[in-house]
Design an enzyme around this catalytic site. Sequence first.
Site, short mmCIF file in Angstrom:
data_model
loop_
_atom_site.label_atom_id
_atom_site.label_comp_id
_atom_site.label_asym_id
_atom_site.label_seq_id
_atom_site.Cartn_x
_atom_site.Cartn_y
_atom_site.Cartn_z
N HIS A 291 11.81 63.36 49.38
CA HIS A 291 11.50 62.31 50.36
C HIS A 291 12.05 60.97 49.83
O HIS A 291 11.98 60.70 48.63
CB HIS A 291 9.99 62.22 50.59
CG HIS A 291 9.64 61.36 51.77
ND1 HIS A 291 9.65 59.99 51.70
CD2 HIS A 291 9.34 61.67 53.05
CE1 HIS A 291 9.33 59.50 52.90
NE2 HIS A 291 9.15 60.50 53.73
N GLU B 167 16.14 62.20 57.63
CA GLU B 167 15.30 61.03 57.86
C GLU B 167 16.08 59.75 57.52
O GLU B 167 16.13 59.37 56.34
CB GLU B 167 14.04 61.09 56.99
CG GLU B 167 13.16 62.28 57.24
CD GLU B 167 11.72 62.01 56.81
OE1 GLU B 167 10.85 62.06 57.67
OE2 GLU B 167 11.51 61.70 55.63
#
Length: 219
Positions: free
Chosen positions: A95, A144
């Site tokens: 992430h 993302e």
Amino acid sequence: MNNLFIVANWKSNKTVSEAKNWLDEFKISENLGEKEIIICPPFTLLGFLAEEITKGDLPIKLGAQDVSAFEGGAHTGEVKAEELKEFAQYVIIGHSERRKNFHEDDSLLAQKVSMSLSSNLTPIFCVSSPDMFIPQGVSLVAYEPLSAIGTGNADNPENADGVAAQIKETNKIVSAVLYGGSVTPENVKSFTEMENIDGVLVGGASLNASSFSNIVKNA
Ligand code: PGA
């Protein structure tokens, strides 16, 4: 039919009692079809949620938000893949918040992927652009873009679809690409209806049970 993954990333949020309230309020639509719901809570909630899911026979799978790059032993604070596997089937790796704030680089991330795969945990490997390194063995990727995370400024679905196509084209083993970044009940369908997008990774809007229920419903 391909699965549509609806993943909640709770980040560093929720105590046990807050998680209990969330579960009480979360309404699962009658017919989930091919939708697969995955909740990624803090480590401290994995045991509790695993029990609640079993007790209530809920159609929810669990994922962790990180995993140790090491085998067990003298690594204070780390949780190894084999320990996570008792509760979770998935694990978020790479992430952007971990890359940035914890300086996680490609080689560390590849080690985390390798440890996960050897314990049969499926990595949800996050990238913020299509040209980023994806370690061997990764089949599930989340795209993302940095400008979309937590900003309310979601990517344009056509652009995200193009990126998803590119990721699949250059990494033949990647079978599913999720979109993440400011997904809401209102915009989720515009992403999931795209040909190359196989689900969504939801941060902020997953913290509220009714908004996440609506994301599942509208996806
Ligand atoms: P957001 O976060 O939905 O709050 O933008 C997504 C993520 O960071 O995974």
